[in-house]
Design an enzyme around this catalytic site. Structure first.
Site, PDB file in Angstrom:
ATOM      1  N   LYS A  14       0.826  -1.211   0.000  1.00 59.07           N
ATOM      2  CA  LYS A  14       0.000   0.000   0.000  1.00 59.07           C
ATOM      3  C   LYS A  14       0.866   1.270   0.000  1.00 59.07           C
ATOM      4  O   LYS A  14       0.585   2.201  -0.734  1.00 59.07           O
ATOM      5  CB  LYS A  14      -0.936   0.017   1.224  1.00 59.07           C
ATOM      6  CG  LYS A  14      -1.916  -1.149   1.271  1.00 59.07           C
ATOM      7  CD  LYS A  14      -2.913  -1.000   2.410  1.00 59.07           C
ATOM      8  CE  LYS A  14      -2.330  -1.131   3.797  1.00 59.07           C
ATOM      9  NZ  LYS A  14      -1.818  -2.465   4.159  1.00 59.07           N
ATOM     10  N   ARG A  89      -9.696   0.691   9.011  1.00 60.76           N
ATOM     11  CA  ARG A  89      -9.304  -0.678   9.319  1.00 60.76           C
ATOM     12  C   ARG A  89     -10.390  -1.433  10.093  1.00 60.76           C
ATOM     13  O   ARG A  89     -10.198  -2.597  10.433  1.00 60.76           O
ATOM     14  CB  ARG A  89      -8.033  -0.666  10.170  1.00 60.76           C
ATOM     15  CG  ARG A  89      -6.738  -0.963   9.382  1.00 60.76           C
ATOM     16  CD  ARG A  89      -5.619  -0.876  10.390  1.00 60.76           C
ATOM     17  NE  ARG A  89      -4.411  -1.530  10.041  1.00 60.76           N
ATOM     18  CZ  ARG A  89      -3.333  -0.927   9.514  1.00 60.76           C
ATOM     19  NH1 ARG A  89      -3.391   0.335   9.175  1.00 60.76           N
ATOM     20  NH2 ARG A  89      -2.228  -1.611   9.326  1.00 60.76           N
ATOM     21  N   ARG A 128      11.299  -5.963   4.466  1.00 58.65           N
ATOM     22  CA  ARG A 128      11.174  -4.530   4.742  1.00 58.65           C
ATOM     23  C   ARG A 128      11.775  -4.202   6.111  1.00 58.65           C
ATOM     24  O   ARG A 128      12.393  -3.161   6.291  1.00 58.65           O
ATOM     25  CB  ARG A 128       9.683  -4.136   4.704  1.00 58.65           C
ATOM     26  CG  ARG A 128       9.424  -2.665   4.972  1.00 58.65           C
ATOM     27  CD  ARG A 128       7.974  -2.295   4.772  1.00 58.65           C
ATOM     28  NE  ARG A 128       7.084  -2.867   5.779  1.00 58.65           N
ATOM     29  CZ  ARG A 128       5.751  -2.801   5.742  1.00 58.65           C
ATOM     30  NH1 ARG A 128       5.153  -2.197   4.740  1.00 58.65           N
ATOM     31  NH2 ARG A 128       5.010  -3.328   6.693  1.00 58.65           N
ATOM     32  N   ARG A 134      11.409  -0.748  11.590  1.00 56.52           N
ATOM     33  CA  ARG A 134      10.147  -0.893  12.324  1.00 56.52           C
ATOM     34  C   ARG A 134      10.182  -2.172  13.138  1.00 56.52           C
ATOM     35  O   ARG A 134      10.349  -3.256  12.589  1.00 56.52           O
ATOM     36  CB  ARG A 134       8.964  -0.959  11.336  1.00 56.52           C
ATOM     37  CG  ARG A 134       8.553   0.379  10.804  1.00 56.52           C
ATOM     38  CD  ARG A 134       7.436   0.252   9.793  1.00 56.52           C
ATOM     39  NE  ARG A 134       6.246  -0.434  10.279  1.00 56.52           N
ATOM     40  CZ  ARG A 134       5.113  -0.525   9.602  1.00 56.52           C
ATOM     41  NH1 ARG A 134       5.013   0.056   8.412  1.00 56.52           N
ATOM     42  NH2 ARG A 134       4.082  -1.159  10.098  1.00 56.52           N
ATOM     43  N   ARG A 146      -0.529  -9.336  13.211  1.00 51.15           N
ATOM     44  CA  ARG A 146      -1.077  -8.298  12.330  1.00 51.15           C
ATOM     45  C   ARG A 146      -1.915  -8.927  11.219  1.00 51.15           C
ATOM     46  O   ARG A 146      -2.963  -8.398  10.844  1.00 51.15           O
ATOM     47  CB  ARG A 146       0.062  -7.452  11.733  1.00 51.15           C
ATOM     48  CG  ARG A 146       0.622  -6.482  12.757  1.00 51.15           C
ATOM     49  CD  ARG A 146       2.010  -6.027  12.396  1.00 51.15           C
ATOM     50  NE  ARG A 146       2.050  -5.181  11.226  1.00 51.15           N
ATOM     51  CZ  ARG A 146       3.166  -4.941  10.528  1.00 51.15           C
ATOM     52  NH1 ARG A 146       4.306  -5.497  10.873  1.00 51.15           N
ATOM     53  NH2 ARG A 146       3.128  -4.137   9.486  1.00 51.15           N
TER      54      ARG A 146
END
Ligand code: AMP
Length: 191
Positions: A14, A89, A128, A134, A146
């Site tokens: 996204k 969400r 990532r 992160r 998640r």
């Protein structure tokens, strides 16, 4: 006005696709994850509160998210349209977004759902995590949570927009440019 919800599980691409979309269509980007990370980097109370949820891969409570987005929409009211990334969400957030837009006579033009299989998501997020720094991208248990939260709490939002005839599915595997072409073919029709 073109107001788009860019939707999909964590790791669907996204953020990457949002950047390309805002470049091509001159839209404003509202990413709730980015907004929380910005608050956190400034050490605000909101950032510290969000961190307790983000660290576990859980959703930040609706009222906190909705209030933050409402302020951002007011700030960006001159824009040509918005890409909502990572928001809504929950169905409750989707309802709140419709109400916020209605106040200025606007609506969501469409939702683009990036479809990517679970194994691929885990691979992408871990990759990532090597560069993003992160902490929620680096721990497999948090990543799995998640994905679970997405399926249980977030996926119903796709039904919400399908009920309004606004859901468009795009295959989210392949080169970044190929996926972007799939997205553009939907956006060009909505323009
Ligand atoms: P993201 O960058 O979109 O993957 O978001 C990172 C984290 O921020 C999520 O795992 C949630 O903890 C929190 N978050 C971002 N957007 C929302 C939202 N719309 N509702 C609740 N929590 C959110």
């Amino acid at each position: 006005m073109l107001n788009i919800v860019l939707f999909g599980p964590p790791g669907a691409g996204k953020g990457t696709q949002s950047e390309k979309i805002i470049d091509q269509y001159q839209l404003t980007h509202i990413s709730t994850g980015d907004l929380f990370r910005k608050h956190l980097s400034h050490g605000t109370e909101l950032g510290l509160l969000a961190k307790t949820y983000m660290d576990e891969g859980n959703l930040v409570p609706d009222d906190v998210v909705i209030q933050m987005v409402e302020l951002k929409i007011i700030e960006d009211r001159e824009s040509r349209g918005v890409i909502f990334d990572g928001f809504p969400r929950t169905v409750n957030q989707a309802n709140a977004l419709d109400n916020m837009l209605e106040k200025s006579g606007q609506t969501i033009s469409g939702m683009i759902l990036l479809e990517v299989e679970e194994d691929e998501l885990r691979k992408r997020i871990l990759l990532r995590g090597q560069s993003s720094g992160r902490s929620d991208d680096q721990d497999l248990e948090k990543i799995n949570n998640r994905i679970r939260v997405y399926q249980a709490e977030t996926l119903p939002v796709a039904n919400y927009y399908q009920g309004q005839g606004k859901l468009y599915k795009v295959h989210g595997i392949g080169s970044i440019d190929d996926i972007f072409r799939g997205i553009c073919s939907v956006l060009d029709k909505l323009l």
